[in-house]
Design a protein around this motif. Structure first.
Motif, mmCIF file in Angstrom:
data_model
loop_
_atom_site.group_PDB
_atom_site.id
_atom_site.type_symbol
_atom_site.label_atom_id
_atom_site.label_comp_id
_atom_site.label_asym_id
_atom_site.label_seq_id
_atom_site.Cartn_x
_atom_site.Cartn_y
_atom_site.Cartn_z
ATOM 1 N N PHE A 6 27.997 47.708 -62.063
ATOM 2 C CA PHE A 6 28.357 46.431 -61.426
ATOM 3 C C PHE A 6 28.537 45.351 -62.497
ATOM 4 O O PHE A 6 29.517 44.615 -62.518
ATOM 5 C CB PHE A 6 27.257 46.027 -60.433
ATOM 6 N N ASN B 160 32.240 43.857 -63.534
ATOM 7 C CA ASN B 160 32.479 42.498 -63.062
ATOM 8 C C ASN B 160 32.455 41.458 -64.171
ATOM 9 O O ASN B 160 33.113 40.431 -64.062
ATOM 10 C CB ASN B 160 31.461 42.119 -61.985
ATOM 11 N N SER C 49 37.249 46.247 -63.160
ATOM 12 C CA SER C 49 36.811 47.465 -62.479
ATOM 13 C C SER C 49 37.956 48.454 -62.309
ATOM 14 O O SER C 49 39.081 48.063 -62.006
ATOM 15 C CB SER C 49 36.179 47.141 -61.134
ATOM 16 N N TYR D 114 30.590 53.607 -56.330
ATOM 17 C CA TYR D 114 29.473 52.896 -55.676
ATOM 18 C C TYR D 114 28.948 53.693 -54.474
ATOM 19 O O TYR D 114 27.752 53.830 -54.255
ATOM 20 C CB TYR D 114 29.897 51.499 -55.206
#
Ligand code: UDP
Ligand code: MG
Length: 335
Positions: free
Chosen positions: A270, A274, A279, A287
């Motif tokens: 993550f 980010n 991504s 995920y």
């Protein structure tokens, strides 16, 4: 049950009334369809005791045989008062058959031996020597096993070592049920009411002074094994679940590792995707996969926790004594 208690009381009385000079050794023989083996076993056992100062009591337990074994035992008992027999109402399995013999025998010590002559009766003399030296439990350890399949031998080899690593009790490696138990050890084992009886484990669990004698396990004299691989595996599972909480702890640890890794990786990705780089297209799938791992890990963790509680319930239900006393001079103690 009433009958069993009465029989146990009679056995105890018999023991107390006996001339205390001559010690008695009970040889406990569980059998299931062993008619070709019993006469030779009887001959060899009586031969061994001809040169012993202890007297012999031979306790045969018929665990639901359908051949002529029991009638042979009954006929022999008529001629020879040292021969006793217990006929179980059906096949209860080897371990319970042994238990009935241990409950009702009247010896100052007892030796458990298989009926198929894989355990040579002559080893009993060596066990008695150790007993007289003061050992209360003498395990016969197999230095070699003849006439058994390679797979059974390999699995037995792995199993005994794995079990001794997994349990808190020091279990003797490569010992079957062929062992001598002093009256103190017998009484201790008889006081344990648990249903799933893995006698080899219980005999180590009780403590007291324990030792071993080595012997070569012969091939079966006649007949076929009553312990096919599947029954041996079920005995092994019984041993592990009765004596070890390791499999439950394993689930708990697996769950913890899975949860931590998947959560850690999800947080790491993550942040990466980010704040450091853009991504990739498959971010969603990644995920989702990590979420599945996380939830599965969580479930295992919870099962592990439940297992720990269940284990405690299990230990309580087994109702094993909290401790056993070998000797005391405390007033009021039963030992
Ligand atoms: N036995 C028994 N009840 C059973 C299975 C076996 O009393 O349900 C007896 C069997 O007659 C023998 C001993 O237990 O005296 C050990 O069995 P076996 O020799 O067949 O096992 P193995 O030595 O092949 O593991
Ligand atoms: Mg055998």
């Amino acid at each position: 049950m009433q009958g069993l208690q009465a029989a146990r009381r009679t056995a105890t009385m018999e023991r107390m009334n006996r001339d205390s000079e001559t010690k008695r050794v009970s040889v406990i023989v569980p059998f299931l369809n062993e008619q070709e083996n019993l006469p030779l076993l009887y001959d060899r056992c009586t031969q061994v005791f001809k040169s012993q100062e202890e007297e012999l009591e031979l306790v045969f337990i018929d665990d639901g045989s359908s051949d002529g074994s029991l009638s042979w035992v009954k006929q022999t008992a008529e001629k020879d008062p040292t021969v006793k027999y217990i006929q179980l109402s059906r096949n209860f399995g080897h371990q319970r058959a042994i238990t009935s013999g241990m409950n009702l025998c009247t010896g100052d010590a007892a030796v458990i031996i298989d009926a198929d002559l894989q355990d040579p009766p002559e080893v009993i003399a060596e066990m008695i020597v150790k007993w007289k030296e003061g050992f209360e439990v003498v395990h016969a350890v197999r230095s070699s096993r003849k006439g058994e399949s390679g797979l059974k031998k390999l699995l037995a080899h792995i199993f005994y070592r794995l079990l001794s690593k997994m349990t808190e009790v020091d279990m003797v490696v490569d010992a079957g049920d062929f062992r001598l138990l002093d009256r103190k050890a017998l009484d201790a084992l008889n006081s344990m009411p648990e249903q799933h009886r893995y006698m080899r484990g219980l005999a180590s669990w009780i403590g007291f002074s324990q030792t071993t004698v080595e012997y070569e396990r012969d091939a079966r004299h006649a007949g076929v094994t009553k312990y096919p691989l599947i029954k041996s595996i079920s005995l092994a599972l019984n041993a592990i679940t009765s004596f070890s909480g390791t499999p439950l702890r394993f689930i708990f640890y697996m769950g913890s590792v899975l949860c931590t890794l998947s959560l850690g990786l999800a947080i790491y990705l993550f942040i990466m995707w980010n704040f450091i780089q853009s991504s990739p297209q498959h971010a969603g799938t990644t995920y989702l996969t990590l979420a599945i791992f996380f939830v599965s890990g969580l479930q295992m963790l919870c099962m592990g926790i439940l297992g720990q509680y269940l284990r405690r319930v299990f230990d309580e239900i087994k109702n094993r004594p909290l401790y056993l006393i070998k000797q005391t001079n405390c007033e009021g103690a039963t030992s």
